[in-house]
Motif scaffolding. Structure first.
Motif, mmCIF file in Angstrom:
data_model
loop_
_atom_site.group_PDB
_atom_site.id
_atom_site.type_symbol
_atom_site.label_atom_id
_atom_site.label_comp_id
_atom_site.label_asym_id
_atom_site.label_seq_id
_atom_site.Cartn_x
_atom_site.Cartn_y
_atom_site.Cartn_z
ATOM 1 N N MET A 124 14.458 9.467 -10.392
ATOM 2 C CA MET A 124 15.061 8.133 -10.441
ATOM 3 C C MET A 124 14.908 7.458 -11.800
ATOM 4 O O MET A 124 15.547 6.438 -12.057
ATOM 5 C CB MET A 124 14.417 7.245 -9.370
ATOM 6 C CG MET A 124 14.616 7.759 -7.969
ATOM 7 S SD MET A 124 13.680 6.803 -6.780
ATOM 8 C CE MET A 124 13.868 7.851 -5.344
ATOM 9 N N ASN A 125 14.054 8.005 -12.651
ATOM 10 C CA ASN A 125 13.756 7.328 -13.910
ATOM 11 C C ASN A 125 15.002 7.148 -14.763
ATOM 12 O O ASN A 125 15.291 6.052 -15.247
ATOM 13 C CB ASN A 125 12.691 8.113 -14.677
ATOM 14 C CG ASN A 125 12.101 7.312 -15.815
ATOM 15 O OD1 ASN A 125 11.733 6.152 -15.648
ATOM 16 N ND2 ASN A 125 12.000 7.929 -16.985
ATOM 17 N N ARG A 126 15.741 8.214 -14.957
ATOM 18 C CA ARG A 126 16.954 8.136 -15.769
ATOM 19 C C ARG A 126 18.036 7.324 -15.066
ATOM 20 O O ARG A 126 18.789 6.580 -15.706
ATOM 21 C CB ARG A 126 17.456 9.549 -16.075
ATOM 22 C CG ARG A 126 18.598 9.594 -17.071
ATOM 23 C CD ARG A 126 18.137 9.136 -18.427
ATOM 24 N NE ARG A 126 19.206 9.212 -19.424
ATOM 25 C CZ ARG A 126 19.231 8.489 -20.537
ATOM 26 N NH1 ARG A 126 18.259 7.644 -20.796
ATOM 27 N NH2 ARG A 126 20.217 8.617 -21.395
ATOM 28 N N VAL A 127 18.111 7.438 -13.737
ATOM 29 C CA VAL A 127 19.114 6.691 -12.972
ATOM 30 C C VAL A 127 18.940 5.193 -13.188
ATOM 31 O O VAL A 127 19.902 4.456 -13.430
ATOM 32 C CB VAL A 127 19.018 7.030 -11.469
ATOM 33 C CG1 VAL A 127 19.960 6.155 -10.654
ATOM 34 C CG2 VAL A 127 19.337 8.500 -11.240
ATOM 35 N N GLY A 128 17.695 4.721 -13.118
ATOM 36 C CA GLY A 128 17.438 3.295 -13.293
ATOM 37 C C GLY A 128 17.766 2.807 -14.687
ATOM 38 O O GLY A 128 18.125 1.641 -14.880
ATOM 39 N N ASP A 129 17.659 3.703 -15.674
ATOM 40 C CA ASP A 129 17.946 3.314 -17.052
ATOM 41 C C ASP A 129 19.439 3.147 -17.286
ATOM 42 O O ASP A 129 19.871 2.200 -17.939
ATOM 43 C CB ASP A 129 17.379 4.358 -18.010
ATOM 44 C CG ASP A 129 17.431 3.918 -19.455
ATOM 45 O OD1 ASP A 129 16.918 2.817 -19.755
ATOM 46 O OD2 ASP A 129 17.990 4.655 -20.288
ATOM 47 N N VAL A 130 20.243 4.059 -16.751
ATOM 48 C CA VAL A 130 21.685 4.020 -17.011
ATOM 49 C C VAL A 130 22.443 3.192 -15.975
ATOM 50 O O VAL A 130 23.590 2.795 -16.198
ATOM 51 C CB VAL A 130 22.268 5.443 -17.089
ATOM 52 C CG1 VAL A 130 21.603 6.222 -18.204
ATOM 53 C CG2 VAL A 130 22.113 6.191 -15.767
ATOM 54 N N THR A 131 21.806 2.926 -14.825
ATOM 55 C CA THR A 131 22.428 2.085 -13.796
ATOM 56 C C THR A 131 21.452 0.970 -13.456
ATOM 57 O O THR A 131 20.740 1.016 -12.452
ATOM 58 C CB THR A 131 22.746 2.909 -12.529
ATOM 59 O OG1 THR A 131 23.408 4.115 -12.900
ATOM 60 C CG2 THR A 131 23.640 2.112 -11.577
ATOM 61 N N PRO A 132 21.371 -0.047 -14.306
ATOM 62 C CA PRO A 132 20.314 -1.062 -14.155
ATOM 63 C C PRO A 132 20.451 -1.884 -12.884
ATOM 64 O O PRO A 132 21.512 -1.926 -12.238
ATOM 65 C CB PRO A 132 20.518 -1.951 -15.391
ATOM 66 C CG PRO A 132 21.384 -1.166 -16.323
ATOM 67 C CD PRO A 132 22.227 -0.289 -15.465
ATOM 68 N N ALA A 133 19.365 -2.560 -12.535
ATOM 69 C CA ALA A 133 19.425 -3.574 -11.484
ATOM 70 C C ALA A 133 20.409 -4.660 -11.919
ATOM 71 O O ALA A 133 20.543 -4.969 -13.105
ATOM 72 C CB ALA A 133 18.040 -4.168 -11.254
ATOM 73 N N ARG A 134 21.107 -5.252 -10.962
ATOM 74 C CA ARG A 134 22.096 -6.278 -11.302
ATOM 75 C C ARG A 134 22.033 -7.421 -10.297
ATOM 76 O O ARG A 134 21.490 -7.260 -9.189
ATOM 77 C CB ARG A 134 23.503 -5.674 -11.331
ATOM 78 C CG ARG A 134 24.007 -5.163 -10.002
ATOM 79 C CD ARG A 134 25.316 -4.378 -10.155
ATOM 80 N NE ARG A 134 25.909 -4.066 -8.868
ATOM 81 C CZ ARG A 134 25.569 -3.034 -8.113
ATOM 82 N NH1 ARG A 134 24.614 -2.205 -8.530
ATOM 83 N NH2 ARG A 134 26.168 -2.815 -6.942
ATOM 84 N N LEU A 135 22.569 -8.556 -10.688
ATOM 85 C CA LEU A 135 22.581 -9.747 -9.842
ATOM 86 C C LEU A 135 23.987 -9.954 -9.305
ATOM 87 O O LEU A 135 24.941 -10.115 -10.077
ATOM 88 C CB LEU A 135 22.132 -10.967 -10.654
ATOM 89 C CG LEU A 135 21.904 -12.276 -9.893
ATOM 90 C CD1 LEU A 135 20.771 -12.121 -8.884
ATOM 91 C CD2 LEU A 135 21.592 -13.407 -10.874
ATOM 92 N N GLU A 136 24.117 -9.938 -7.985
ATOM 93 C CA GLU A 136 25.413 -10.149 -7.343
ATOM 94 C C GLU A 136 25.288 -11.241 -6.294
ATOM 95 O O GLU A 136 24.504 -11.116 -5.350
ATOM 96 C CB GLU A 136 25.904 -8.861 -6.676
ATOM 97 C CG GLU A 136 26.343 -7.786 -7.651
ATOM 98 C CD GLU A 136 26.961 -6.593 -6.941
ATOM 99 O OE1 GLU A 136 27.040 -6.621 -5.679
ATOM 100 O OE2 GLU A 136 27.356 -5.638 -7.624
ATOM 101 N N ASN A 137 26.036 -12.319 -6.481
ATOM 102 C CA ASN A 137 26.026 -13.430 -5.521
ATOM 103 C C ASN A 137 24.613 -13.939 -5.252
ATOM 104 O O ASN A 137 24.242 -14.251 -4.118
ATOM 105 C CB ASN A 137 26.705 -13.023 -4.201
ATOM 106 C CG ASN A 137 28.131 -12.572 -4.402
ATOM 107 O OD1 ASN A 137 28.891 -13.195 -5.149
ATOM 108 N ND2 ASN A 137 28.520 -11.490 -3.749
#
Length: 567
Positions: free
Chosen positions: A55-68
């Motif tokens: 998951m390390n690379r996944v979290g880097d290229v697909t960051p957490a985001r704020l939606e609604n």
């Protein structure tokens, strides 16, 4: 090559360098038998290597985001967090009466390191819960403990800490967040907090914020600050998340690294909170959580450094580039300079791991025995571990990019991520300059007594090694003696002169401790001697220059005026 948890090295340091058996021999931790410790480390290693690391690379290229107004975690993080929570890893060191395992910090910190090396962005979430659990165990009243601790320990809910405000960073006493009594035992908390790691989440049913705020009768500065539990959802009579509290995520910070971990700007608008501990004593309660976090951040540094080293070593073993002294068509690992970088990286990681685990052992012994000497040692080692281990994370990650050459500057190789992720660690939980000032200030208010005891121990270890490793033992003993003299000089200086030399002094101290750890390792296992020689002959000599700088005082720094600093 994917990250593999360094279970063997951790077990070796616990057994042969730190002396974990002494912890397991106490009545408090007698259940932490060698078999149990081995099983825990092996199982945690499998979780980190096989489940979290991808998951390390996944979290880097697909960051957490704020939606609604709600944080959406990176893909796979929900499954990873569930594995952590269901495995009981959040509550390893928590008290059994609230569902924890009651295990020593030494084992919990070892797991923290492996999880951080596997995926730091995800591991930050349970890490903060662990710190909140300890703060509540020590300072909260029985009702709050009964309601929150089982949920936090199980991982069903998660915790945060809210200190920093736009105008109040290291100077926490400048905060403006207010808490006004509602007349029913609760308080209305209003203010804005920044840099709140995992301030919101779609991974847990509730997010529990510990918030520093000032009561109407709270005086200025840190002495007037109180601590409040402010949950995202207000628990109902059965302890289930009910109505949404009056708080929200304003935005997520755009960061250099740890993209998978949401760092939130939080707004509290008359949010309902409950007092934790006594009024105006919030900093004492929060410092319990912060000290827990400081050692955990040290483990993060070691974990990240280990991961960066593993990636660099895998590349060096595979990359062929010209003739080497060992082969006409060898890999770059056979070049002396690349071998120098990787050997230095490995020696640094080993030394940092030993320092962090030595601090954890001191905490365990202080908990188990209540002895003042162990308490003083834990207090002394905490700033050293936090600062040095995180500095080493940046240094090793930097070298990891260098080993890759031009490919290290390309994001797709993944080497750069470790350097970006590592850079926050010397800033987290009090910058490393603050840690160094704490070391030479409050932690040496005893006149250096705790420091001298630690130096004595290093010298006894050197004496024990003289018969088998006379040259290495002599150098370690001499460096420890230089540190003793440097400590005497530091204690005699006015406080601001100490502060001016605090950072090099801390690093010199860590160099001596790391060399002592390597010497112990070489005595315990012949195969460790080559690495010990790298540490003692190539890295340890820095201590002399560092101690010379530490003695220099502040006058020369203030002689450089602001105009001198301008272009």
């Amino acid at each position: 090559m994917a990250y593999r948890a360094p279970v063997r090295d951790i077990r070796f340091i616990l057994d042969h360098v730190v002396g974990f058996a002494e912890v397991a021999a106490t009545p408090r931790f007698q259940h932490a038998t060698p078999d149990l410790a081995e099983a825990i480390l092996d199982e945690a290693g499998r979780l980190c290597s096989d489940v979290l690391a991808p998951m390390n690379r996944v979290g880097d290229v697909t960051p957490a985001r704020l939606e609604n107004g709600v944080v959406v975690s990176p893909p796979g993080f929900a499954e990873g967090y569930r594995a952590i929570a269901e495995g009981g890893w959040v509550g390893m060191a928590a008290r059994p009466e609230h569902g924890g395992m009651g295990l020593p910090i030494s084992l919990a910190l070892s797991v923290d390191e492996m999880m951080s090396g596997a995926c730091l962005a995800l591991h930050l979430k349970p890490l903060l819960s662990k710190g909140q659990i300890e703060a509540l165990e020590h300072h909260a009243g029985p009702e709050i403990r009964a309601l929150y601790l089982p949920k936090l320990t199980s991982g069903e809910w998660s915790g945060t800490m809210n200190l920093t405000e736009p105008q109040a960073g290291t100077d926490v006493g400048a905060l403006r967040t207010k808490a006004v009594p509602n007349g029913d035992g609760t308080y209305a908390v209003t203010g804005q907090k920044i840099f709140i790691t995992w301030g919101d989440s779609d991974l847990t049913a509730n997010v529990c914020h510990l918030v520093l705020a000032r009561l109407p009768d709270g005086g200025p500065g840190t002495k007037g600050i109180s601590l409040f539990m402010v949950p995202k959802f207000l628990p109902d009579a059965e302890g289930r998340p009910g109505a949404r509290n009056s708080l929200r995520v304003v935005s997520l910070e755009h960061k250099l690294g740890i993209h998978g971990s949401p760092t939130c700007v939080m707004q509290f608008e008359g949010a309902t909170g409950w007092l934790v501990g006594e009024p105006h004593k919030g900093m004492a309660a929060m410092f319990t959580m912060m000290n827990n976090a400081r050692l955990s951040v040290a483990a993060q540094g070691v974990g990240l450094a280990e991961a960066a080293l593993q990636k660099a070593l895998a590349y060096a073993r595979d990359r062929r580039q010209g003739a080497t002294p060992l082969s006409a068509d060898g890999t770059i690992l056979d070049h002396a300079d690349v071998r120098r970088m990787l050997a230095t990286m490995r020696a640094e990681v080993f030394a940092a791991r030993a320092i962090a685990l030595s601090c954890a052992k001191a905490i365990d012994m202080a908990t188990a025995t209540g002895a003042a000497e162990w308490q003083a040692r834990a207090a002394l080692l905490t700033p050293i571990a936090k600062a040095h281990c995180t500095d080493i994370a940046c240094q090793v990650a930097h070298q990891g990019v260098q080993v890759h050459g031009g490919m290290g500057f390309i994001e797709e190789t993944g080497a750069a991520q470790f350097l970006r992720d590592a850079r926050i660690l010397p800033i987290y939980e009090g910058t490393n300059g603050v840690q160094a000032m704490d070391l030479v200030g409050r932690k040496m208010a005893d006149g250096g007594e705790a420091a001298f005891r630690l130096i004595d121990e290093v010298q006894r270890g050197a004496e024990a090694a003289r018969a088998r490793l006379p040259d290495l033992a002599g150098e370690v003993w001499a460096a420890a003696e230089a540190l003793r003299e440097g400590t005497e000089a530091m204690v005699a200086l006015p406080l601001n002169d100490r502060f001016a030399g605090a950072v090099p002094y801390l690093r010199a101290f860590a160099r001596v401790l790391g060399a002592g750890a390597h010497l112990k390792a070489a005595l315990a296992e012949d195969d460790r001697e080559a690495l010990a020689r790298v540490m003692i002959r190539r890295i340890l000599p820095e201590h002399a220059a560092l101690l010379a700088e530490a003695r220099e005082g502040a006058a020369g720094l203030y002689a450089v005026g602001s105009d001198d600093l301008a272009a």
